[in-house]
Write a protein that holds these residues in place. Structure first.
Motif, PDB file in Angstrom:
ATOM      1  N   GLU A   1       0.865  -1.178   0.000  1.00 55.32           N
ATOM      2  CA  GLU A   1       0.000   0.000   0.000  1.00 55.32           C
ATOM      3  C   GLU A   1       0.900   1.225   0.000  1.00 55.32           C
ATOM      4  O   GLU A   1       1.747   1.398   0.876  1.00 55.32           O
ATOM      5  CB  GLU A   1      -0.914   0.005   1.220  1.00 55.32           C
ATOM      6  CG  GLU A   1      -1.943   1.115   1.160  1.00 55.32           C
ATOM      7  CD  GLU A   1      -2.969   1.029   2.277  1.00 55.32           C
ATOM      8  OE1 GLU A   1      -3.274   2.064   2.858  1.00 55.32           O
ATOM      9  OE2 GLU A   1      -3.438  -0.097   2.561  1.00 55.32           O
ATOM     10  N   LEU A   2       0.720   2.070  -1.020  1.00 53.53           N
ATOM     11  CA  LEU A   2       1.553   3.257  -1.136  1.00 53.53           C
ATOM     12  C   LEU A   2       1.071   4.325  -0.162  1.00 53.53           C
ATOM     13  O   LEU A   2      -0.135   4.557  -0.040  1.00 53.53           O
ATOM     14  CB  LEU A   2       1.520   3.803  -2.565  1.00 53.53           C
ATOM     15  CG  LEU A   2       2.027   2.858  -3.648  1.00 53.53           C
ATOM     16  CD1 LEU A   2       1.951   3.529  -5.007  1.00 53.53           C
ATOM     17  CD2 LEU A   2       3.453   2.413  -3.369  1.00 53.53           C
ATOM     18  N   PRO A   3       1.995   4.989   0.520  1.00 53.17           N
ATOM     19  CA  PRO A   3       1.582   6.038   1.458  1.00 53.17           C
ATOM     20  C   PRO A   3       1.005   7.238   0.716  1.00 53.17           C
ATOM     21  O   PRO A   3       1.403   7.520  -0.420  1.00 53.17           O
ATOM     22  CB  PRO A   3       2.877   6.407   2.185  1.00 53.17           C
ATOM     23  CG  PRO A   3       3.966   5.966   1.273  1.00 53.17           C
ATOM     24  CD  PRO A   3       3.431   4.813   0.472  1.00 53.17           C
ATOM     25  N   ARG A   4       0.087   7.913   1.353  1.00 52.26           N
ATOM     26  CA  ARG A   4      -0.503   9.119   0.784  1.00 52.26           C
ATOM     27  C   ARG A   4       0.377  10.309   1.131  1.00 52.26           C
ATOM     28  O   ARG A   4       0.956  10.378   2.202  1.00 52.26           O
ATOM     29  CB  ARG A   4      -1.891   9.358   1.366  1.00 52.26           C
ATOM     30  CG  ARG A   4      -2.919   8.366   0.895  1.00 52.26           C
ATOM     31  CD  ARG A   4      -4.257   8.647   1.474  1.00 52.26           C
ATOM     32  NE  ARG A   4      -4.711   9.983   1.104  1.00 52.26           N
ATOM     33  CZ  ARG A   4      -5.945  10.402   1.275  1.00 52.26           C
ATOM     34  NH1 ARG A   4      -6.829   9.625   1.827  1.00 52.26           N
ATOM     35  NH2 ARG A   4      -6.292  11.607   0.920  1.00 52.26           N
ATOM     36  N   PHE A   5       0.460  11.241   0.186  1.00 55.22           N
ATOM     37  CA  PHE A   5       1.148  12.485   0.482  1.00 55.22           C
ATOM     38  C   PHE A   5       0.317  13.271   1.475  1.00 55.22           C
ATOM     39  O   PHE A   5      -0.910  13.317   1.377  1.00 55.22           O
ATOM     40  CB  PHE A   5       1.309  13.334  -0.792  1.00 55.22           C
ATOM     41  CG  PHE A   5       2.406  12.867  -1.691  1.00 55.22           C
ATOM     42  CD1 PHE A   5       3.723  13.004  -1.322  1.00 55.22           C
ATOM     43  CD2 PHE A   5       2.113  12.305  -2.922  1.00 55.22           C
ATOM     44  CE1 PHE A   5       4.741  12.569  -2.157  1.00 55.22           C
ATOM     45  CE2 PHE A   5       3.110  11.878  -3.763  1.00 55.22           C
ATOM     46  CZ  PHE A   5       4.439  12.014  -3.381  1.00 55.22           C
ATOM     47  N   PRO A   6       0.963  13.914   2.445  1.00 54.00           N
ATOM     48  CA  PRO A   6       0.210  14.784   3.355  1.00 54.00           C
ATOM     49  C   PRO A   6      -0.483  15.894   2.563  1.00 54.00           C
ATOM     50  O   PRO A   6       0.034  16.353   1.540  1.00 54.00           O
ATOM     51  CB  PRO A   6       1.283  15.368   4.282  1.00 54.00           C
ATOM     52  CG  PRO A   6       2.453  14.457   4.141  1.00 54.00           C
ATOM     53  CD  PRO A   6       2.380  13.850   2.767  1.00 54.00           C
ATOM     54  N   ASP A   7      -1.649  16.315   3.026  1.00 50.65           N
ATOM     55  CA  ASP A   7      -2.424  17.335   2.318  1.00 50.65           C
ATOM     56  C   ASP A   7      -1.592  18.583   2.018  1.00 50.65           C
ATOM     57  O   ASP A   7      -1.715  19.177   0.952  1.00 50.65           O
ATOM     58  CB  ASP A   7      -3.667  17.728   3.120  1.00 50.65           C
ATOM     59  CG  ASP A   7      -4.697  16.602   3.145  1.00 50.65           C
ATOM     60  OD1 ASP A   7      -4.616  15.700   2.295  1.00 50.65           O
ATOM     61  OD2 ASP A   7      -5.576  16.632   4.032  1.00 50.65           O
ATOM     62  N   ALA A   8      -0.730  18.989   2.945  1.00 53.70           N
ATOM     63  CA  ALA A   8       0.064  20.202   2.767  1.00 53.70           C
ATOM     64  C   ALA A   8       1.068  20.082   1.621  1.00 53.70           C
ATOM     65  O   ALA A   8       1.467  21.092   1.035  1.00 53.70           O
ATOM     66  CB  ALA A   8       0.800  20.539   4.058  1.00 53.70           C
ATOM     67  N   LEU A   9       1.474  18.858   1.265  1.00 48.87           N
ATOM     68  CA  LEU A   9       2.459  18.664   0.202  1.00 48.87           C
ATOM     69  C   LEU A   9       1.838  18.403  -1.170  1.00 48.87           C
ATOM     70  O   LEU A   9       2.538  18.375  -2.170  1.00 48.87           O
ATOM     71  CB  LEU A   9       3.395  17.504   0.557  1.00 48.87           C
ATOM     72  CG  LEU A   9       4.242  17.696   1.811  1.00 48.87           C
ATOM     73  CD1 LEU A   9       5.077  16.445   2.063  1.00 48.87           C
ATOM     74  CD2 LEU A   9       5.132  18.925   1.680  1.00 48.87           C
ATOM     75  N   ARG A  10       0.530  18.192  -1.210  1.00 48.86           N
ATOM     76  CA  ARG A  10      -0.130  17.916  -2.482  1.00 48.86           C
ATOM     77  C   ARG A  10      -0.375  19.208  -3.246  1.00 48.86           C
ATOM     78  O   ARG A  10      -0.694  20.225  -2.648  1.00 48.86           O
ATOM     79  CB  ARG A  10      -1.470  17.236  -2.242  1.00 48.86           C
ATOM     80  CG  ARG A  10      -1.337  15.752  -2.265  1.00 48.86           C
ATOM     81  CD  ARG A  10      -2.678  15.087  -2.301  1.00 48.86           C
ATOM     82  NE  ARG A  10      -2.767  14.370  -1.052  1.00 48.86           N
ATOM     83  CZ  ARG A  10      -3.816  14.330  -0.273  1.00 48.86           C
ATOM     84  NH1 ARG A  10      -4.910  14.930  -0.599  1.00 48.86           N
ATOM     85  NH2 ARG A  10      -3.801  13.673   0.846  1.00 48.86           N
ATOM     86  N   PRO A  11      -0.238  19.158  -4.578  1.00 52.07           N
ATOM     87  CA  PRO A  11      -0.556  20.358  -5.354  1.00 52.07           C
ATOM     88  C   PRO A  11      -2.029  20.721  -5.185  1.00 52.07           C
ATOM     89  O   PRO A  11      -2.872  19.847  -4.975  1.00 52.07           O
ATOM     90  CB  PRO A  11      -0.267  19.953  -6.797  1.00 52.07           C
ATOM     91  CG  PRO A  11       0.197  18.551  -6.776  1.00 52.07           C
ATOM     92  CD  PRO A  11       0.187  18.048  -5.374  1.00 52.07           C
ATOM     93  N   PRO A  12      -2.369  22.023  -5.288  1.00 53.75           N
ATOM     94  CA  PRO A  12      -3.766  22.446  -5.104  1.00 53.75           C
ATOM     95  C   PRO A  12      -4.734  21.767  -6.063  1.00 53.75           C
ATOM     96  O   PRO A  12      -5.882  21.534  -5.733  1.00 53.75           O
ATOM     97  CB  PRO A  12      -3.739  23.956  -5.352  1.00 53.75           C
ATOM     98  CG  PRO A  12      -2.312  24.355  -5.303  1.00 53.75           C
ATOM     99  CD  PRO A  12      -1.485  23.133  -5.539  1.00 53.75           C
TER     100      PRO A  12
END
Length: 192
Positions: free
Chosen positions: A148-159
């Motif tokens: 299972e691939l980890p999710r990027f934290p919301d703050a690091l995701r592009p808008p």
């Protein structure tokens, strides 16, 4: 026939995109409006992708971020499916991929599953909400456990990466489904 030979849209040029869109519009006109509020069960099952207009952008993410196809990364796209379960509201995008590795090793075959939940909005619009990505090796390495691939934290995701999307089901019969997405993407599926 308008989308055959286009490798799910990866080989489509501007003329091919226009022909596919025109053929889809003909089917949509004949089929009339889709009302899933009384026929949601018609979505149930595993659907194989025949064509996506977004793949003509030469990335596996289409108009969304995704790895490029071609020579930059040795990734070959296999079959692509959507598995829809109307009772659990599961909506999984499944892609078979072949990852190139240094010679003399054979390529690594994997199946990536992007798990979503879905909800019906109105009579023919579907909203999907991303949950997780799981990668499972197949072929010679099928004994390895899924990852299972980890999710990027919301703050690091592009808008623009909201982890959800919407599309309209514009044609649906016993064998074929046509959708038009929130990023002007035309997709054609057949039931498996």
């Amino acid at each position: 026939s308008a989308v055959s030979g286009l490798n799910r849209g990866l080989a489509a040029n501007t003329d091919d995109l226009q022909k596919a869109d025109a053929a889809a519009k003909e089917l949509e006109a004949v089929g009339g409006p889709v009302d899933l509020s009384v026929g949601l069960d018609r979505l149930q099952g595993k659907w194989r992708l025949l064509y996506s207009s977004a793949f003509s952008s030469r990335t596996l993410g289409g108009n969304r971020p995704g790895p490029p196809t071609g020579r930059l990364l040795p990734i070959t796209l296999g079959q692509v499916f959507q598995r829809i379960d109307i009772l659990s509201k599961d909506f999984d995008n499944i892609a078979e991929l072949e990852l190139g590795v240094p010679w003399p090793l054979p390529p690594v075959e994997v199946t990536a599953t992007l798990a979503h939940k879905f909800e019906l909005i109105g009579s023919s619009n579907i909203k999907i909400i991303f949950e997780k990505t799981t990668v499972k090796t197949t072929g010679n390495l099928s004994q390895l456990p899924p990852l299972e691939l980890p999710r990027f934290p919301d703050a690091l995701r592009p808008p623009s990466d909201t982890r959800s999307g919407e599309f309209e089901v514009t044609y649906l019969d016993n064998d074929t489904r046509i959708t038009r997405g929130d990023r002007a993407e035309l997709r054609v599926f057949v039931i498996t």
